[in-house]
Scaffold this motif. Structure first.
Motif, mmCIF file in Angstrom:
data_model
loop_
_atom_site.group_PDB
_atom_site.id
_atom_site.type_symbol
_atom_site.label_atom_id
_atom_site.label_comp_id
_atom_site.label_asym_id
_atom_site.label_seq_id
_atom_site.Cartn_x
_atom_site.Cartn_y
_atom_site.Cartn_z
ATOM 1 N N VAL A 1 0.851 -1.201 0.000
ATOM 2 C CA VAL A 1 0.000 0.000 0.000
ATOM 3 C C VAL A 1 0.880 1.242 0.000
ATOM 4 O O VAL A 1 1.699 1.426 0.906
ATOM 5 C CB VAL A 1 -0.955 0.005 1.216
ATOM 6 N N VAL A 2 0.699 2.075 -1.007
ATOM 7 C CA VAL A 2 1.484 3.310 -1.150
ATOM 8 C C VAL A 2 0.486 4.416 -1.492
ATOM 9 O O VAL A 2 0.501 4.982 -2.576
ATOM 10 C CB VAL A 2 2.553 3.176 -2.261
ATOM 11 N N ALA A 3 -0.396 4.697 -0.537
ATOM 12 C CA ALA A 3 -1.565 5.540 -0.807
ATOM 13 C C ALA A 3 -1.499 6.821 0.028
ATOM 14 O O ALA A 3 -2.362 7.082 0.874
ATOM 15 C CB ALA A 3 -2.840 4.763 -0.515
ATOM 16 N N ALA A 4 -0.470 7.620 -0.219
ATOM 17 C CA ALA A 4 -0.275 8.845 0.570
ATOM 18 C C ALA A 4 -1.581 9.627 0.677
ATOM 19 O O ALA A 4 -2.333 9.721 -0.288
ATOM 20 C CB ALA A 4 0.786 9.715 -0.091
ATOM 21 N N GLY A 5 -1.838 10.182 1.845
ATOM 22 C CA GLY A 5 -3.060 10.950 2.081
ATOM 23 C C GLY A 5 -4.204 10.088 2.570
ATOM 24 O O GLY A 5 -5.132 10.586 3.202
#
Ligand code: FAD
Ligand code: PYC
Length: 382
Positions: A201-205
């Protein structure tokens, strides 16, 4: 494997996974369009002048990757090493600057301490008068720092990942994470179910939102961070100026716009905008440093949502759910880390263990207390 989030970090992770490891099929799922999150909203400052060894090594690896990135991706990411200056306005600022600059040099990172006269020579438009509201007493300067073209970074990694066979699926929002016996089995998405045993998971914000889907809580607060650009001007500023004390930073884009940014908005929010009071204080700060810019007209303002950890450092690694990994918490400063983050996260996903450069950035540090406090180097007021 599935990477959630088609920002620079997610795309870089997919690219280095496909390039450096033999892991089978890789997909990147993005709820909007690639680069439409913070990657396309940031002010593109790249530097590696962090205080503590762990952070300095990670960001320096990233800076070294930036230096060869256009060639690596065969895509011009317009990395411009015009130098980054962090101003000091008080005696304590200057003590911190000298300390950090020395620490950087011990880590092999380029850093100089400048006097006000040195600064004026490099930046004629700046006001170094001792009578200024926030007098400038000096600065640290990293000559290898600079700026890059934000959307080119997303497109460059995306094209190179695509050429290596990565599936990039846009308009595909992850809405649920299925598990059996504490291990990931599938992702629920707005375009159907994707079965997979490994998810990065690389879901900044929206890292906390994603974590909640797996029943996890992260030590993260999500805040708006805003920026604005002016009308284009003839070349007037050929380096990057940051001042934490006055809460503002500025550079000039290749198109000629002044690119200005502020500290975070104090409240937590998922609205990709910011409050007026922050812009007002931000512009006042910039005009304090550059009085002649008071007549420049601003053109656009926008905001992104940044996920901030208590120690202003990222979380990169495993979670208690088998097969679920997070790369998040880059806060106000992750753009510069895009290639390095992808490099170490790819290793972590492929090998199921951290790379030596991200071992210290695990979720466990919030239990052991081994925090890496980089608030001083964040360069953006929190
Ligand atoms: P993003 O580009 O935000 O990518 C995350 C993606 O995940 C998004 O595209 C989003 O749509 C997607 N996503 C979220 N939820 C889901 C879901 N459920 N399903 C599928 N996809 C999902 N850093 C610097 O180093 N230098 C700077 O000068 C700088 N300036 C900044 C200025 C501003 C105004 C802002 C807002 C940030 C700034 N930053 C800066 C920080 C930097 O932008 C971020 O740390 C970095 O871009 C994060 O990259 P990313 O790829 O992780 O995130
Ligand atoms: O981390 O250098 C940085 C930065 C500058 C502006 C926002 N973040």
């Amino acid at each position: 494997m599935v990477i959630v989030g088609g920002g620079g970090h997610g795309l870089a992770s997919a690219y280095y996974l496909a390039r450096n490891f033999d892991v089978g099929r890789i997909a990147v799922v993005e709820k909007g369009w690639i680069g439409g999150g913070n990657t396309g909203r940031n002010t593109t400052i790249v530097r590696s002048n962090y205080l503590w060894d762990e952070a300095a090594h990670l960001y320096e690896k990233s800076l070294q990757l930036w230096e060869g990135l256009s060639q690596e991706l065969n895509y011009n990411v317009m990395f411009s090493q015009r130098g980054v200056m962090n101003l000091g306005h008080t005696l304590q600022d200057m003590r911190d600057i000298v300390r950090r600059s020395s620490a950087n040099r011990l880590n092999g990172i380029d850093s100089e301490v400048l006097t006000p006269t040195d600064i004026k020579r490099r930046v004629p438009a700046i006001d170094i008068a001792p009578s200024a509201r926030y007098p400038i007493l000096g600065a640290s300067f990293q000559p290898r720092g600079g700026v890059a073209r934000h959307d080119a970074v997303a497109w460059g990694f995306a094209r190179a990942a695509d050429q290596l066979g990565v599936d990039i699926i846009q308009n595909c929002e992850v809405t649920g994470i299925r598990q059996v016996d504490g291990a990931v089995t599938a992702l629920e998405t707005s375009r159907g179910l994707i079965r997979t045993k490994k998810v990065g998971v690389v879901a900044a914000g929206h890292s906390s939102v994603m974590a909640a889907m797996a029943g996890l809580r992260l030590p993260i607060e999500s805040h708006p961070l805003q920026a604005l650009v002016s009308e284009p001007l003839k070349p007037v500023l050929d380096t990057v100026i940051m001042s934490n004390a006055v809460h503002g930073y500025i550079s000039q884009s290749d198109k000629g716009e002044l690119v200005v940014g502020a500290g975070i908005d104090a409240y937590t929010s998922y609205g990709q905008r910011g409050s007026y009071g922050i812009i007002e204080g931000n512009i006042a700060a910039i005009v304090t440093l550059f009085p002649s810019f008071s007549r420049v007209r601003m053109l656009r303002q926008w905001g992104g949502i940044v996920d901030v950890c208590p120690d202003a450092c990222p979380i990169i690694g495993k979670t208690p759910v088998r097969g679920l990994y997070f790369n998040c918490g880059w806060g106000t400063g992750g753009f510069k880390a895009t290639p390095g983050s992808g490099w170490v996260f790819a290793h972590t996903l492929a090998r199921d263990e951290p790379h030596s450069l991200n071992a210290a950035f695990s979720l466990e540090r919030f239990y052991t207390g081994a925090l890496i406090d980089e608030h001083g180097a964040a360069g953006v007021a929190h």
